[in-house]
Design an enzyme around this catalytic site. Structure first.
Site, mmCIF file in Angstrom:
data_model
loop_
_atom_site.group_PDB
_atom_site.id
_atom_site.type_symbol
_atom_site.label_atom_id
_atom_site.label_comp_id
_atom_site.label_asym_id
_atom_site.label_seq_id
_atom_site.Cartn_x
_atom_site.Cartn_y
_atom_site.Cartn_z
ATOM 1 N N GLN A 221 -11.037 57.224 12.850
ATOM 2 C CA GLN A 221 -10.736 58.386 12.009
ATOM 3 C C GLN A 221 -11.968 58.825 11.224
ATOM 4 O O GLN A 221 -11.952 59.869 10.580
ATOM 5 C CB GLN A 221 -9.592 58.069 11.042
ATOM 6 N N ARG B 223 5.369 37.888 17.830
ATOM 7 C CA ARG B 223 5.688 39.319 17.828
ATOM 8 C C ARG B 223 6.809 39.717 18.773
ATOM 9 O O ARG B 223 7.323 40.834 18.669
ATOM 10 C CB ARG B 223 4.431 40.130 18.152
ATOM 11 N N LEU C 214 -1.648 44.287 14.171
ATOM 12 C CA LEU C 214 -2.239 43.746 15.393
ATOM 13 C C LEU C 214 -3.567 43.049 15.136
ATOM 14 O O LEU C 214 -3.821 41.950 15.659
ATOM 15 C CB LEU C 214 -2.427 44.885 16.408
ATOM 16 N N ARG D 110 -4.393 31.788 25.551
ATOM 17 C CA ARG D 110 -3.919 31.006 24.409
ATOM 18 C C ARG D 110 -3.490 31.912 23.266
ATOM 19 O O ARG D 110 -2.429 31.723 22.658
ATOM 20 C CB ARG D 110 -5.006 30.047 23.940
#
Length: 226
Positions: free
Chosen positions: A90, A169, A77, A160
């Protein structure tokens, strides 16, 4: 996977049309915003989408809260660079019990693979716990945690970039988890700007598949408007 649309630019299609119309108008943006009729907005948007003048789409943005996804997904991503991200750390979040994980269906349907997967996850967790108990900082112990760990992330994209994201995706060739995320995001944004997003999705919805010889051979239906 849980995806929530937290916020978006009010009246995104009006905002985009105002920005586009300003280039050729003798009046200011505020007057344009107030005076544009729905018919005029539709006419301006038709010109924009047909001509490919997509810079105007950058004037409307959307913010999502995404939970129950893997680090494998978020590594993909964040490659979409024209966006803003804040992810559960984390480094600062110290896990006191085994964190939730995302299990691919291809693993679940294969008993031998599922056993190997579970054993590896358990080994990672046991190692993480031992490192923390031994005084190793969470920011260093996290090196042992797998990509399967669930995470949370807030994502902001303008229209956009969303169109580009959906094109890549939502495609059948995209990895299954991020493909599911893309379709969920598209379902959330389409009602807010139905004319702009009517052709959003994989490239095959707007014409020939852009994947060439890598085409999946199973194109999505094209919108009736095309």
């Amino acid at each position: 996977m849980d995806v929530t649309l937290l916020y978006h630019t009010p009246e995104p299609e009006r905002a985009v049309a105002t920005a586009a119309r300003l280039c050729y108008a003798p009046v200011g943006g505020r007057e344009l915003m107030e005076s544009l009729t729905d018919e005029k907005i539709r006419k301006v948007l038709t010109t924009i989408m047909a001509s490919g003048h997509f810079s105007t789409l950058e004037h409307a943005s959307y913010t999502f809260a995404v939970e129950g996804v893997s680090r494998a997904l978020t590594h993909q991503l964040v490659r979409h660079r024209l966006a803003s991200y804040n992810q559960q750390s984390q480094r600062y979040v110290k896990f006191k019990e085994e964190p939730p994980i995302v299990r691919p269906a291809s693993v679940d349907t294969n008993p031998e693979a599922a056993q190997a997967f579970d054993e590896a996850i358990e080994a990672c967790w046991q190692a993480y716990d031992k490192l923390v108990q031994a005084g190793v900082p969470a920011e260093d112990a996290r090196y042992i945690l797998p990509n399967a760990c669930e995470t949370k992330i807030v994502v902001t994209m303008n229209i956009r970039e969303l169109m580009h994201f959906f094109s890549n995706r939502c495609c059948n060739r995209a990895q299954w988890e991020i493909r599911e995320l893309a379709w969920k995001m598209l379902e959330l944004v389409r009602p807010t700007a139905p004319f702009i997003f009517r052709t959003a999705g994989p490239g095959c919805m707007r014409g020939a598949c852009p994947e060439g010889k890598m085409c999946c051979g199973n194109p999505y239906p094209r919108p009736a408007e095309l």
